[in-house]
Design a protein around this motif. Structure first.
Motif, short mmCIF file in Angstrom:
data_model
loop_
_atom_site.label_atom_id
_atom_site.label_comp_id
_atom_site.label_asym_id
_atom_site.label_seq_id
_atom_site.Cartn_x
_atom_site.Cartn_y
_atom_site.Cartn_z
N LEU A 69 -29.07 -4.29 -9.55
CA LEU A 69 -29.89 -4.07 -8.37
C LEU A 69 -30.11 -5.38 -7.61
CD1 LEU A 69 -31.34 -1.56 -7.25
CD2 LEU A 69 -33.36 -2.27 -8.50
N ARG A 70 -30.02 -5.32 -6.28
CA ARG A 70 -30.26 -6.51 -5.45
C ARG A 70 -31.29 -6.18 -4.38
NH1 ARG A 70 -23.98 -7.46 -4.14
NH2 ARG A 70 -23.34 -8.18 -6.20
N THR A 71 -31.96 -7.21 -3.92
CA THR A 71 -32.85 -7.05 -2.77
C THR A 71 -32.00 -7.14 -1.51
OG1 THR A 71 -33.27 -9.40 -2.50
CG2 THR A 71 -34.74 -8.19 -4.01
N VAL A 72 -32.55 -6.70 -0.40
CA VAL A 72 -31.85 -6.81 0.88
C VAL A 72 -31.57 -8.28 1.18
CG1 VAL A 72 -32.02 -6.41 3.37
CG2 VAL A 72 -32.80 -4.65 1.78
N ALA A 73 -32.52 -9.15 0.92
CA ALA A 73 -32.34 -10.58 1.19
C ALA A 73 -31.19 -11.16 0.35
CB ALA A 73 -33.64 -11.34 0.90
N GLU A 74 -31.11 -10.77 -0.90
CA GLU A 74 -30.01 -11.26 -1.74
C GLU A 74 -28.67 -10.76 -1.23
OE1 GLU A 74 -32.19 -11.56 -6.10
OE2 GLU A 74 -31.58 -9.60 -5.34
N GLN A 75 -28.64 -9.50 -0.82
CA GLN A 75 -27.40 -8.93 -0.30
C GLN A 75 -26.98 -9.64 0.98
OE1 GLN A 75 -25.53 -6.64 -1.92
NE2 GLN A 75 -23.97 -6.85 -0.36
N GLU A 76 -27.93 -9.89 1.86
CA GLU A 76 -27.64 -10.61 3.10
C GLU A 76 -27.09 -12.01 2.81
OE1 GLU A 76 -27.68 -9.94 6.47
OE2 GLU A 76 -27.88 -7.86 5.85
N ALA A 77 -27.67 -12.69 1.83
CA ALA A 77 -27.20 -14.03 1.48
C ALA A 77 -25.76 -13.98 0.98
CB ALA A 77 -28.12 -14.66 0.43
N LEU A 78 -25.44 -12.99 0.17
CA LEU A 78 -24.06 -12.85 -0.32
C LEU A 78 -23.11 -12.54 0.83
CD1 LEU A 78 -24.71 -10.84 -3.61
CD2 LEU A 78 -23.84 -13.19 -3.42
N TYR A 79 -23.56 -11.72 1.76
CA TYR A 79 -22.73 -11.38 2.92
C TYR A 79 -22.46 -12.64 3.77
CZ TYR A 79 -21.22 -9.26 7.28
OH TYR A 79 -20.50 -8.93 8.41
N ARG A 80 -23.52 -13.41 4.04
CA ARG A 80 -23.37 -14.63 4.85
C ARG A 80 -22.48 -15.67 4.15
NH1 ARG A 80 -28.71 -13.60 5.66
NH2 ARG A 80 -29.40 -15.25 4.27
N ALA A 81 -22.51 -15.67 2.81
CA ALA A 81 -21.70 -16.62 2.05
C ALA A 81 -20.25 -16.14 1.88
CB ALA A 81 -22.32 -16.85 0.68
N GLY A 82 -19.95 -14.94 2.41
CA GLY A 82 -18.60 -14.40 2.29
C GLY A 82 -18.29 -13.82 0.93
N LYS A 83 -19.32 -13.52 0.14
CA LYS A 83 -19.12 -12.98 -1.20
C LYS A 83 -19.32 -11.47 -1.26
CE LYS A 83 -20.30 -17.28 -3.46
NZ LYS A 83 -21.14 -17.95 -4.43
N SER A 84 -19.63 -10.86 -0.12
CA SER A 84 -19.78 -9.41 -0.04
C SER A 84 -19.30 -8.96 1.33
CB SER A 84 -21.25 -9.00 -0.23
OG SER A 84 -21.38 -7.60 -0.07
N ARG A 85 -18.77 -7.77 1.37
CA ARG A 85 -18.31 -7.21 2.65
C ARG A 85 -19.32 -6.25 3.25
NH1 ARG A 85 -11.83 -6.22 2.13
NH2 ARG A 85 -11.32 -8.35 1.54
N VAL A 86 -20.43 -6.04 2.58
CA VAL A 86 -21.45 -5.09 3.03
C VAL A 86 -22.77 -5.84 3.16
CG1 VAL A 86 -22.61 -2.91 2.54
CG2 VAL A 86 -20.27 -3.27 1.75
N ARG A 87 -23.50 -5.53 4.21
CA ARG A 87 -24.78 -6.20 4.41
C ARG A 87 -25.93 -5.21 4.43
NH1 ARG A 87 -24.63 -9.22 10.01
NH2 ARG A 87 -26.50 -10.01 9.03
N GLY A 88 -27.10 -5.74 4.16
CA GLY A 88 -28.35 -5.00 4.33
C GLY A 88 -28.64 -3.87 3.37
#
Length: 140
Positions: A69-88
């Motif tokens: 489980l991730r928080t929205v903030a954690e997911q956004e950080a991964l997205y901005r770092a290029g480590k995820s293709r999905v945000r929010g």
């Protein structure tokens, strides 16, 4: 699944050494993920435990549970770092329907094909070319 089923899930997790009741001396990241595993729905916890137990039974090799489980903030950080293709908030990890698993160091080359086949057989999808250890459920 009822509250009476929780000890079974916890027992399977404890036997696998990858989930609940992580020792206090465990690395902080591993302890945090074990704590987050407990926040997943009971059906999702059971499905993850079933996957890990089935892979161990069939291969003799343990998958390692990573991100749950991730928080929205954690997911956004991964997205901005290029480590995820999905945000929010729409990300599967934020919704609690995805986990990441990792192969242990030294696992045989054939292990990936085997555990992914088991995962598909048990109703998991994901396992993308860019993220082979990402698993999602549509029925949770």
């Amino acid at each position: 699944m009822t509250r009476d089923d929780i000890p079974l899930v916890a027992l399977v997790a404890l036997l696998l050494g990858t989930l609940a009741r992580t020792p206090a001396h465990a690395p902080p990241k591993r302890k945090a993920e074990a704590d987050r595993f407990q926040l997943l729905s009971l059906p999702m916890q059971a499905r993850v435990a079933q996957l890990l137990a089935t892979v161990l039974h069939r291969t003799g090799v343990r998958l390692v549970l990573g991100s749950t489980l991730r928080t929205v903030a954690e997911q956004e950080a991964l997205y901005r770092a290029g480590k995820s293709r999905v945000r929010g908030a729409n990300a599967p990890h934020v919704r609690g329907v995805a986990v990441d698993v990792y192969e242990p160091a030294g696992a045989p080359a054939v292990f990936r094909r085997t555990w992914q086949a088991v995962a598909r057989e048990l109703g998991w999808h994901g396992m993308y070319s860019w993220d082979a250890g990402h698993l999602e459920r549509r029925d949770t």
